[in-house]
Structures are given as structure tokens and as C-alpha cells.
Write a protein that holds these residues in place. Structure first.
Motif, PDB file in Angstrom:
ATOM      1  N   ARG A   1       0.846  -1.196   0.000  1.00 31.02           N
ATOM      2  CA  ARG A   1       0.000   0.000   0.000  1.00 31.02           C
ATOM      3  C   ARG A   1       0.881   1.246   0.000  1.00 31.02           C
ATOM      4  O   ARG A   1       1.779   1.373   0.829  1.00 31.02           O
ATOM      5  N   LEU A   2       0.577   2.173  -0.903  1.00 26.88           N
ATOM      6  CA  LEU A   2       1.389   3.386  -1.049  1.00 26.88           C
ATOM      7  C   LEU A   2       0.459   4.579  -1.213  1.00 26.88           C
ATOM      8  O   LEU A   2      -0.518   4.518  -1.954  1.00 26.88           O
ATOM      9  N   GLU A   3       0.759   5.660  -0.490  1.00 21.14           N
ATOM     10  CA  GLU A   3      -0.025   6.895  -0.673  1.00 21.14           C
ATOM     11  C   GLU A   3       0.908   8.081  -0.821  1.00 21.14           C
ATOM     12  O   GLU A   3       1.840   8.257  -0.034  1.00 21.14           O
TER      13      GLU A   3
ATOM     14  N   CYS B   1      -2.794  -1.245  -3.532  1.00 22.44           N
ATOM     15  CA  CYS B   1      -3.465   0.043  -3.429  1.00 22.44           C
ATOM     16  C   CYS B   1      -2.435   1.168  -3.529  1.00 22.44           C
ATOM     17  O   CYS B   1      -1.454   1.178  -2.783  1.00 22.44           O
ATOM     18  N   MET B   2      -2.669   2.075  -4.472  1.00 21.08           N
ATOM     19  CA  MET B   2      -1.789   3.234  -4.612  1.00 21.08           C
ATOM     20  C   MET B   2      -2.684   4.472  -4.682  1.00 21.08           C
ATOM     21  O   MET B   2      -3.511   4.604  -5.582  1.00 21.08           O
ATOM     22  N   VAL B   3      -2.544   5.353  -3.707  1.00 17.68           N
ATOM     23  CA  VAL B   3      -3.460   6.488  -3.581  1.00 17.68           C
ATOM     24  C   VAL B   3      -2.733   7.787  -3.941  1.00 17.68           C
ATOM     25  O   VAL B   3      -1.656   8.070  -3.414  1.00 17.68           O
ATOM     26  N   LEU B   4      -3.344   8.560  -4.843  1.00 19.68           N
ATOM     27  CA  LEU B   4      -2.747   9.817  -5.300  1.00 19.68           C
ATOM     28  C   LEU B   4      -3.794  10.925  -5.276  1.00 19.68           C
ATOM     29  O   LEU B   4      -4.992  10.655  -5.386  1.00 19.68           O
TER      30      LEU B   4
ATOM     31  N   ARG C   1      -4.733  -4.153 -14.040  1.00 18.57           N
ATOM     32  CA  ARG C   1      -4.737  -4.005 -12.580  1.00 18.57           C
ATOM     33  C   ARG C   1      -5.618  -2.799 -12.257  1.00 18.57           C
ATOM     34  O   ARG C   1      -5.168  -1.720 -11.891  1.00 18.57           O
ATOM     35  N   ILE C   2      -6.928  -3.044 -12.385  1.00 20.78           N
ATOM     36  CA  ILE C   2      -7.905  -1.955 -12.447  1.00 20.78           C
ATOM     37  C   ILE C   2      -8.150  -1.296 -11.088  1.00 20.78           C
ATOM     38  O   ILE C   2      -8.387  -0.100 -11.004  1.00 20.78           O
ATOM     39  N   THR C   3      -8.076  -2.070 -10.013  1.00 22.71           N
ATOM     40  CA  THR C   3      -8.483  -1.521  -8.708  1.00 22.71           C
ATOM     41  C   THR C   3      -7.339  -0.895  -7.915  1.00 22.71           C
ATOM     42  O   THR C   3      -7.559  -0.398  -6.813  1.00 22.71           O
TER      43      THR C   3
END
Length: 374
Positions: free
Chosen positions: A294-296, A326-329, A347-349
Motif C-alpha cells: 500500500r502506497l499513498e 493500493c496506490m493512492v494519489l 490491474r484496475i483496482t
């Protein structure tokens, strides 16, 4: 719930393990509760969810919607208690649960702003199995926290985010808890370099696997770097968001130290005077953090600088970080570029925006699955 007549209700499931009650705007639930007390003594996980976001200070009278003192007598086998954003919960309720629930492993009172910590001492004395204590956004008082016998507790996971604890109190507590694995201590003015230094010198940082220092403006680059040079290799989560002075240049020094990290949060939503060169950052993450899940990146889209070659950096990240879920930008041009890249690879989600998603180290909590209520 409050108008219904429950007098006819004679039975209720007796093998319940998990119960979640959302208090919503109900002001009286005792009619229902008194009918189920005899059936729920096998309960292990209890969630009481308040209406924290809806209430305004002094807006209306505060009702004790559920009689906690009766409830605790009916549920002696509770392991996990989550009291979330409830305006009537205070220290006496914590005391009540600790007096009857000897199996208690995890207590969460996040956003219960009447909790001051005055019964922490008895909680620690009674609850020998307590390993997780989450008190984000409570009104903890330093003098009460310092009275607890932290050196005799089994605590491994602690969240004191957005509490007003003093530097002296933080040093006293962290240097006494012997086996702390998980610490969230963001948004605390008293948390500074001397706390980190004395905590390291005490030797109690050896078991640490998760550190969240969100918006800790009084910690310097040097202080953080020294801490991570010694302990970065053991961390599974490192969240250093909300600090304008932690830029991409410092992250380039930090990332090679975080080889085992599964969760990383970086960046601040406020506009910066400097630009963040995100292509180099992606390269460094891909080269050093193969275990990342997980990366934000919270930086404002206007501060992100990327070139025509950024597709290559995103490709490398996507190929090398295969566990990335999960990668949040922040929503903007760079988010669209990364999202399109991941979608082309089916890798849609994975790629999401900060508008509707946040990365948290809570995934590492031992009782995480029991704490989910939404």
C-alpha cells in the motif's frame, strides 16, 4: 428502535460472537437492550459506533443511549471493544469494562473526546492480556497517562494520534513500554527529536514494526533520518505524511532503508514552494521496496513534476512491486497517467484518489479483522 415495543421479544441468538450497534441519532435503546442481556454472554467482539461527525459542540443534551454498566455485566467474554466517536463515553466506562472483561485484548476509544485517561492505571493493572490500545482524538491528560504502570503491561499496539500529551509524558511512556510494535503518534506538538532520541536509547524500539508520525512538525529531518538509519530495516509501515519539510530529496535517502516496508505514506496536501520530482521517487521505490502493498502520495497535484518519460518509471514500479494492492494519489494529471498505466495492465483496482481512499498502518494490527465495522 426507541419507539418499538419489545415486550413480546422472548428469544435472541445465543451464539453471537460479534455485535455492532450504530447509535445514529437514537437517544434511548434500553427497551431493546434489557431484552437481550441474558443472551449475549458469549459475545467476543463489540462495536458501539457513535455519530461523531454529526454532532456539534453543545448542540444538544447528551444522552447515555446505552447503559454501559449493565452491558459490561452481560458480556464477560469480550476480547475486542471498539467505542468509536461516542459523545457520552468517558473514563468511567473504560473502568467498567476493565472490571468485568478479563479476556480483553484490544480496546479502541477513537474520537471519544470525553476520555482523559484517568482510569488508565486501573485498566493496565486489571487487563493483563491487553495488547492493543487505540486512543486517537481523545482528550488524554499527561498527568493521568504518567500514572499508569507502562513497564508492567503487555501492550504492543498504541495509537495516541491528535492527543495533547507533553514531551515529558511521551518520553516517560515510550521508554517504559517494553514491547511496543505499533505506534501512531501523529499531530502531537510535544513529539520532537528528543523523544525519538531517548526512546531509541532506552532500547524499547527493537520490536517496532510500524511508525506513523503524521503532521509531526517538531521532528527534524536529521532526527528522523537517525531513527530510520537504525530502525528502518525492521519497519513494515512508515507513515511520514503532513510534513512540508519531508520532501522527495529526504525520501530518496529514507527509501533505501525501508526494504521490508509494506505500507508507506508520504507527502502533504498543503501547497509547497518546491516541486516534487515524482519520476525519480517512483524509480527509488521500485528499486528498494519490492514488498510494498500500500502506497499513498498526498502531495498537491500542482507540486508534482513529471516528464514524458514518466510512463517508464510507472512501468518499473508496476513490474517490480507485484504485491501492490493500493496506490493512492491526489486527483490530477499524474493520477490519470498512473491509473491509465495500471488499467492497461489489467490491474484496475490498484490506483485510487485521496478523495475517497486513505492508506493506514491499521492493517498491521493483530485484531484488524475484528475492528472493521463499516
Amino acid at each position: 428502535m426507541q419507539l418499538h415495543d419489545f415486550s413480546e421479544m422472548q428469544t435472541f441468538p445465543t451464539k453471537l460472537r460479534y455485535m455492532c450497534i450504530c447509535l445514529s441519532e437514537v437517544i434511548f435503546m434500553e427497551g431493546f437492550m434489557r431484552k437481550i442481556y441474558n443472551f449475549i454472554n458469549g459475545l467476543e467482539v463489540l462495536h458501539l459506533i457513535g455519530s461523531y461527525e454529526k454532532c456539534e459542540e453543545d448542540e444538544e443534551e447528551i444522552y447515555e443511549v446505552i447503559n454501559v454498566h449493565k452491558l459490561k455485566s452481560a458480556t464477560p467474554n469480550l476480547r475486542v471493544i471498539n467505542l468509536y466517536g461516542i459523545n457520552f463515553i468517558d473514563d468511567s466506562h473504560i473502568d467498567a469494562f476493565s472490571s468485568n472483561c478479563i479476556q480483553l485484548e484490544c480496546l479502541a476509544v477513537n474520537f471519544c473526546n470525553k476520555v482523559t485517561g484517568s482510569t488508565l492505571k486501573t485498566l493496565i493493572q486489571r487487563s493483563k492480556r491487553l495488547t492493543c490500545l487505540l486512543m486517537n482524538g481523545t482528550s488524554l491528560k499527561s498527568e493521568f497517562v504518567m500514572q499508569a504502570e507502562w513497564d508492567k503491561c503487555a501492550l504492543q499496539e498504541l495509537d495516541i494520534t491528535a492527543t495533547d500529551l507533553s514531551t515529558e509524558c511521551l518520553v516517560d511512556m515510550l521508554t517504559r513500554i517494553p514491547s511496543l510494535k505499533f505506534l501512531s503518534a501523529g499531530q502531537i506538538n510535544g513529539f520532537n527529536d528528543s523523544v525519538l532520541k531517548l526512546w531509541m536509547e532506552s532500547g524499547n524500539t527493537r520490536p517496532l514494526i510500524s511508525l506513523d508520525m503524521d503532521s509531526s512538525d517538531n521532528i527534524t529531518d536529521e532526527g528522523l533520518l537517525k531513527f530510520l538509519q537504525r530502525h528502518g530495516h525492521q519497519l513494515s509501515a512508515c507513515c511520514l505524511s503532513g510534513m512540508p519539510h519531508i520532501t522527495d530529496q529526504l525520501w530518496m535517502s529514507i527509501l533505501p532503508l525501508l526494504g521490508n516496508c509494506k505500507i508507506i505514506v508520504m507527502g502533504t496536501a498543503e501547497k509547497l514552494g518546491v516541486n516534487i520530482h515524482v519520476d525519480q521517487l517512483m524509480d527509488t521505490i521500485a528499486s528498494n521496496c519490492g514488498n510494498l502493498e500500500r502506497l499513498e502520495l498526498r502531495w498537491d497535484p500542482d507540486n508534482l513534476r513529471f516528464s514524458d518519460k514518466s510512463q517508464k518509471a510507472i512501468d518499473i514500479l508496476r513490474v517490480k512491486c507485484l504485491k501492490l494492492r493500493c496506490m493512492v494519489l491526489s486527483d490530477g494529471r499524474y493520477y490519470e497517467t498512473v491509473k491509465a498505466n495500471f488499467e492497461r495492465a489489467d490491474r484496475i483496482t490498484v490506483v485510487r484518489t485521496t478523495t475517497c481512499c486513505r492508506v493506514s498502518p491499521y492493517h498491521l494490527l493483530r485484531n484488524y479483522n475484528d475492528l472493521i465495522f463499516n
